[in-house]
Design a protein around this motif. Structure first.
Motif, PDB file in Angstrom:
ATOM      1  N   GLY A 135      30.070  38.194  43.502  1.00 52.46           N
ATOM      2  CA  GLY A 135      30.268  37.590  44.822  1.00 52.46           C
ATOM      3  C   GLY A 135      31.365  36.550  44.860  1.00 52.46           C
ATOM      4  O   GLY A 135      31.526  35.850  45.868  1.00 52.46           O
ATOM      5  N   ASP A 136      32.142  36.435  43.785  1.00 50.82           N
ATOM      6  CA  ASP A 136      33.208  35.441  43.727  1.00 50.82           C
ATOM      7  C   ASP A 136      34.507  36.065  44.225  1.00 50.82           C
ATOM      8  O   ASP A 136      35.425  36.345  43.443  1.00 50.82           O
ATOM      9  CB  ASP A 136      33.348  34.922  42.294  1.00 50.82           C
ATOM     10  CG  ASP A 136      34.324  33.753  42.180  1.00 50.82           C
ATOM     11  OD1 ASP A 136      34.863  33.324  43.227  1.00 50.82           O
ATOM     12  OD2 ASP A 136      34.548  33.290  41.038  1.00 50.82           O
ATOM     13  N   LEU A 137      34.603  36.257  45.536  1.00 50.95           N
ATOM     14  CA  LEU A 137      35.782  36.889  46.114  1.00 50.95           C
ATOM     15  C   LEU A 137      37.013  36.005  45.941  1.00 50.95           C
ATOM     16  O   LEU A 137      38.109  36.504  45.667  1.00 50.95           O
ATOM     17  CB  LEU A 137      35.560  37.184  47.600  1.00 50.95           C
ATOM     18  CG  LEU A 137      34.327  38.023  47.980  1.00 50.95           C
ATOM     19  CD1 LEU A 137      34.396  38.410  49.453  1.00 50.95           C
ATOM     20  CD2 LEU A 137      34.211  39.262  47.103  1.00 50.95           C
ATOM     21  N   ALA A 138      36.829  34.692  46.073  1.00 53.62           N
ATOM     22  CA  ALA A 138      37.962  33.776  45.909  1.00 53.62           C
ATOM     23  C   ALA A 138      38.481  33.819  44.472  1.00 53.62           C
ATOM     24  O   ALA A 138      39.695  33.779  44.242  1.00 53.62           O
ATOM     25  CB  ALA A 138      37.549  32.360  46.287  1.00 53.62           C
ATOM     26  N   GLY A 139      37.577  33.887  43.515  1.00 53.41           N
ATOM     27  CA  GLY A 139      37.997  33.976  42.128  1.00 53.41           C
ATOM     28  C   GLY A 139      38.750  35.259  41.848  1.00 53.41           C
ATOM     29  O   GLY A 139      39.747  35.263  41.112  1.00 53.41           O
ATOM     30  N   ALA A 140      38.299  36.364  42.436  1.00 56.64           N
ATOM     31  CA  ALA A 140      38.986  37.640  42.258  1.00 56.64           C
ATOM     32  C   ALA A 140      40.365  37.609  42.910  1.00 56.64           C
ATOM     33  O   ALA A 140      41.334  38.166  42.374  1.00 56.64           O
ATOM     34  CB  ALA A 140      38.152  38.775  42.831  1.00 56.64           C
ATOM     35  N   ALA A 141      40.472  36.954  44.070  1.00 57.29           N
ATOM     36  CA  ALA A 141      41.776  36.829  44.735  1.00 57.29           C
ATOM     37  C   ALA A 141      42.731  35.990  43.897  1.00 57.29           C
ATOM     38  O   ALA A 141      43.919  36.323  43.760  1.00 57.29           O
ATOM     39  CB  ALA A 141      41.605  36.219  46.119  1.00 57.29           C
ATOM     40  N   ALA A 142      42.221  34.905  43.309  1.00 62.39           N
ATOM     41  CA  ALA A 142      43.057  34.065  42.456  1.00 62.39           C
ATOM     42  C   ALA A 142      43.517  34.823  41.216  1.00 62.39           C
ATOM     43  O   ALA A 142      44.662  34.685  40.765  1.00 62.39           O
ATOM     44  CB  ALA A 142      42.292  32.802  42.058  1.00 62.39           C
ATOM     45  N   LEU A 143      42.633  35.627  40.646  1.00 61.23           N
ATOM     46  CA  LEU A 143      42.992  36.452  39.487  1.00 61.23           C
ATOM     47  C   LEU A 143      44.154  37.366  39.839  1.00 61.23           C
ATOM     48  O   LEU A 143      45.114  37.514  39.056  1.00 61.23           O
ATOM     49  CB  LEU A 143      41.784  37.273  39.045  1.00 61.23           C
ATOM     50  CG  LEU A 143      42.028  38.319  37.956  1.00 61.23           C
ATOM     51  CD1 LEU A 143      42.336  37.637  36.626  1.00 61.23           C
ATOM     52  CD2 LEU A 143      40.823  39.245  37.811  1.00 61.23           C
TER      53      LEU A 143
END
Length: 253
Positions: A135-143
């Motif tokens: 559920g860490d969409l922001a983390g995936a976007a940053a990656l």
């Protein structure tokens, strides 16, 4: 459904369709948008499903089919397709299936139908999936912003890519499920359009390889590698890519 899109430039100008990377949406073409229209082209840019302003599909679809439907909707019989990454993959698919609809291809660090990802690319995908599953969409976007942008990208550009990717992840998560049709079998030798394929020296090895090998698969294609570029050169050095596109379009007139 006709996917969300913008149109600029003279109605009777030669059509140029801009297809975005799956990391981004149609706003990635902001730097190229006005100059291409000012040069006399009828410029179209569109959002793929769940990207930008295009919602998830409610019936079977394909991205290349959506592009052809958009061209029909706008009364465009033939166009130059400019594709970044996944957008390049879609452009190749359109050109192989409907060669009479494509005047030329400009492919920036493109994907390729049928390419088998390397272990390194699969490892990146697994890291992205782990963040999305948590559920860490922001983390995936940053990656994605860290992985796909080269050293020329400033922090404003990185923030822009993070925001576009996050919106795409949110759009996909809100969808009712995928209705995407299986990718068709393609023969890239069927492509008849003059083709420029651009690689980036700082891009992932898969995409450097795809760009370099396309001239052996697409008749008459030419390849250039940019020594400064990562995976999204149109955002990393926008003026240089705008000029490259204008010069390419001039050669095919």
């Amino acid at each position: 459904m006709i996917i969300s899109h913008d149109v600029a430039g003279p109605q009777d100008g030669p059509a140029v369709v801009l297809l975005h990377s799956s990391v981004c949406d149609r706003r990635m073409w902001d730097p190229q948008w006005a100059p291409l229209a000012a040069a006399g082209h009828r410029v179209v840019r569109a959002d793929f499903r769940t990207c930008g302003d295009s919602p998830a599909a409610e019936a079977p679809y394909s991205d290349h089919g959506d592009v052809l439907d958009l061209l029909d909707h706008l009364g465009i019989r033939r166009a130059v397709l400019v594709g970044s990454s996944y957008g390049g993959r879609v452009a190749l698919t359109v050109a192989a299936l409907e060669p009479t609809r494509v005047d030329a291809l400009a492919l920036l660090c493109p994907g390729r139908p049928g390419h088998r990802p390397s272990p390194g690319l699969r490892e990146f995908g697994a890291a992205e999936d782990a963040l999305l599953d948590a559920g860490d969409l922001a983390g995936a976007a940053a990656l994605n912003a860290r992985h796909w942008l080269g050293p020329e990208a400033d922090e404003e550009t990185r923030a822009f890519v993070r925001a576009m990717q996050l919106r795409n992840f949110e759009g996909a998560a809100a969808g009712a499920g995928s209705h995407e049709l299986p990718e068709p079998e393609l023969d890239l030798a069927a492509v008849t359009a003059p083709t420029l394929t651009v690689g980036g020296a700082h891009d992932a090895p898969d995409f450097r390889l795809i760009a370099a090998e396309l001239p052996s698969l697409v008749p008459g294609a030419t390849h250039v590698e940019l020594p400064w570029a990562g995976h999204l050169p149109s955002l990393e050095r926008p003026r240089e890519i705008t000029q490259l596109l204008l010069e390419f379009l001039h050669t095919i007139r």
